[in-house]
Design a protein around this motif. Structure first.
Motif, PDB file in Angstrom:
ATOM      1  N   UNK A  17      22.445  70.128  36.956  1.00  0.00           N
ATOM      2  CA  UNK A  17      21.360  70.465  36.163  1.00  0.00           C
ATOM      3  C   UNK A  17      22.048  70.144  34.602  1.00  0.00           C
ATOM      4  N   UNK A  18      23.289  70.906  34.365  1.00  0.00           N
ATOM      5  CA  UNK A  18      23.588  70.865  32.998  1.00  0.00           C
ATOM      6  C   UNK A  18      23.999  69.323  32.464  1.00  0.00           C
ATOM      7  N   UNK A  19      24.504  68.401  33.465  1.00  0.00           N
ATOM      8  CA  UNK A  19      25.095  66.993  33.156  1.00  0.00           C
ATOM      9  C   UNK A  19      23.757  66.125  33.138  1.00  0.00           C
ATOM     10  N   UNK A  20      22.562  66.593  33.858  1.00  0.00           N
ATOM     11  CA  UNK A  20      21.382  65.878  33.464  1.00  0.00           C
ATOM     12  C   UNK A  20      20.813  65.999  32.254  1.00  0.00           C
ATOM     13  N   UNK A  21      21.011  67.139  31.749  1.00  0.00           N
ATOM     14  CA  UNK A  21      20.264  67.489  30.440  1.00  0.00           C
ATOM     15  C   UNK A  21      21.160  66.998  29.206  1.00  0.00           C
ATOM     16  N   UNK A  22      22.523  67.048  29.471  1.00  0.00           N
ATOM     17  CA  UNK A  22      23.557  66.624  28.311  1.00  0.00           C
ATOM     18  C   UNK A  22      23.964  65.349  28.342  1.00  0.00           C
ATOM     19  N   UNK A  23      24.271  64.803  29.504  1.00  0.00           N
ATOM     20  CA  UNK A  23      25.088  63.449  29.565  1.00  0.00           C
ATOM     21  C   UNK A  23      24.387  62.149  29.682  1.00  0.00           C
ATOM     22  N   UNK A  24      23.176  62.324  30.360  1.00  0.00           N
ATOM     23  CA  UNK A  24      22.265  61.177  30.417  1.00  0.00           C
ATOM     24  C   UNK A  24      21.289  60.908  29.249  1.00  0.00           C
ATOM     25  N   UNK A  25      21.180  59.547  29.084  1.00  0.00           N
ATOM     26  CA  UNK A  25      20.389  59.105  28.063  1.00  0.00           C
ATOM     27  C   UNK A  25      18.701  59.580  28.299  1.00  0.00           C
ATOM     28  N   UNK A  26      17.934  59.749  27.319  1.00  0.00           N
ATOM     29  CA  UNK A  26      16.537  60.185  27.914  1.00  0.00           C
ATOM     30  C   UNK A  26      15.917  59.025  28.843  1.00  0.00           C
ATOM     31  N   UNK A  27      16.172  57.863  28.457  1.00  0.00           N
ATOM     32  CA  UNK A  27      15.630  56.864  29.546  1.00  0.00           C
ATOM     33  C   UNK A  27      16.108  57.109  31.007  1.00  0.00           C
ATOM     34  N   UNK A  28      17.222  57.438  31.058  1.00  0.00           N
ATOM     35  CA  UNK A  28      18.097  57.733  32.326  1.00  0.00           C
ATOM     36  C   UNK A  28      17.489  59.135  32.825  1.00  0.00           C
ATOM     37  N   UNK A  29      17.124  60.211  32.169  1.00  0.00           N
ATOM     38  CA  UNK A  29      16.714  61.318  32.487  1.00  0.00           C
ATOM     39  C   UNK A  29      15.414  60.906  33.021  1.00  0.00           C
ATOM     40  N   UNK A  30      14.377  60.378  32.374  1.00  0.00           N
ATOM     41  CA  UNK A  30      12.968  60.118  32.651  1.00  0.00           C
ATOM     42  C   UNK A  30      13.021  59.275  34.037  1.00  0.00           C
ATOM     43  N   UNK A  31      13.642  58.117  34.193  1.00  0.00           N
ATOM     44  CA  UNK A  31      13.869  57.512  35.550  1.00  0.00           C
ATOM     45  C   UNK A  31      14.367  58.133  36.482  1.00  0.00           C
ATOM     46  N   UNK A  32      15.350  58.969  36.530  1.00  0.00           N
ATOM     47  CA  UNK A  32      15.912  59.916  37.390  1.00  0.00           C
ATOM     48  C   UNK A  32      14.966  60.879  37.900  1.00  0.00           C
ATOM     49  N   UNK A  33      14.381  61.614  36.956  1.00  0.00           N
ATOM     50  CA  UNK A  33      13.298  62.519  37.320  1.00  0.00           C
ATOM     51  C   UNK A  33      12.028  61.783  37.937  1.00  0.00           C
ATOM     52  N   UNK A  34      11.503  60.760  37.652  1.00  0.00           N
ATOM     53  CA  UNK A  34      10.681  60.080  38.310  1.00  0.00           C
ATOM     54  C   UNK A  34      11.147  59.741  39.897  1.00  0.00           C
TER      55      UNK A  34
END
Length: 100
Positions: free
Chosen positions: A42-59
């Motif tokens: 959870x912490x790595x998803x918030x701090x280590x990924x780019x906003x685009x990576x976060x968005x696509x990973x979430x979808x």
């Protein structure tokens, strides 16, 4: 003990049974490790990924969309979605591989 076509005794089933017992004896409850891994993820998803990576990973993982659906929704090519997911997973792996 059973013999195979070469006349040698077949001990594989006995060995597998011994291995199973050994693994059960040494396997403890890994709930604490899983909790630590989930917190780290959870912490790595918030701090280590780019906003685009976060968005696509979430979808893909949180909302269960297919790569083609994500590509269509974001107006990008399916291969871009695939590459972005691969890079995000790789980045998360590098962040989390030493947490356990």
């Amino acid at each position: 003990m059973a013999t195979n076509s070469t006349g040698f005794e077949n001990r594989s089933s006995e060995w597998i049974g011994d291995l199973t017992v050994w693994m059960q004896d040494r396997s403890g409850d890994n709930a604490e490790q899983l909790d630590r891994l989930r917190r780290g993820l959870r912490q790595a998803r918030e701090t280590e990924l780019t906003p685009r990576q976060q968005e696509i990973l979430s979808l893909y993982y949180d909302q269960g969309m297919l790569m083609s659906q994500i590509a269509e929704a974001l107006g990008i090519h399916r291969s871009t979605v695939s590459r972005t997911l691969r890079r995000a997973r790789k980045r998360l792996y590098h962040c989390l591989r030493y947490t356990l």
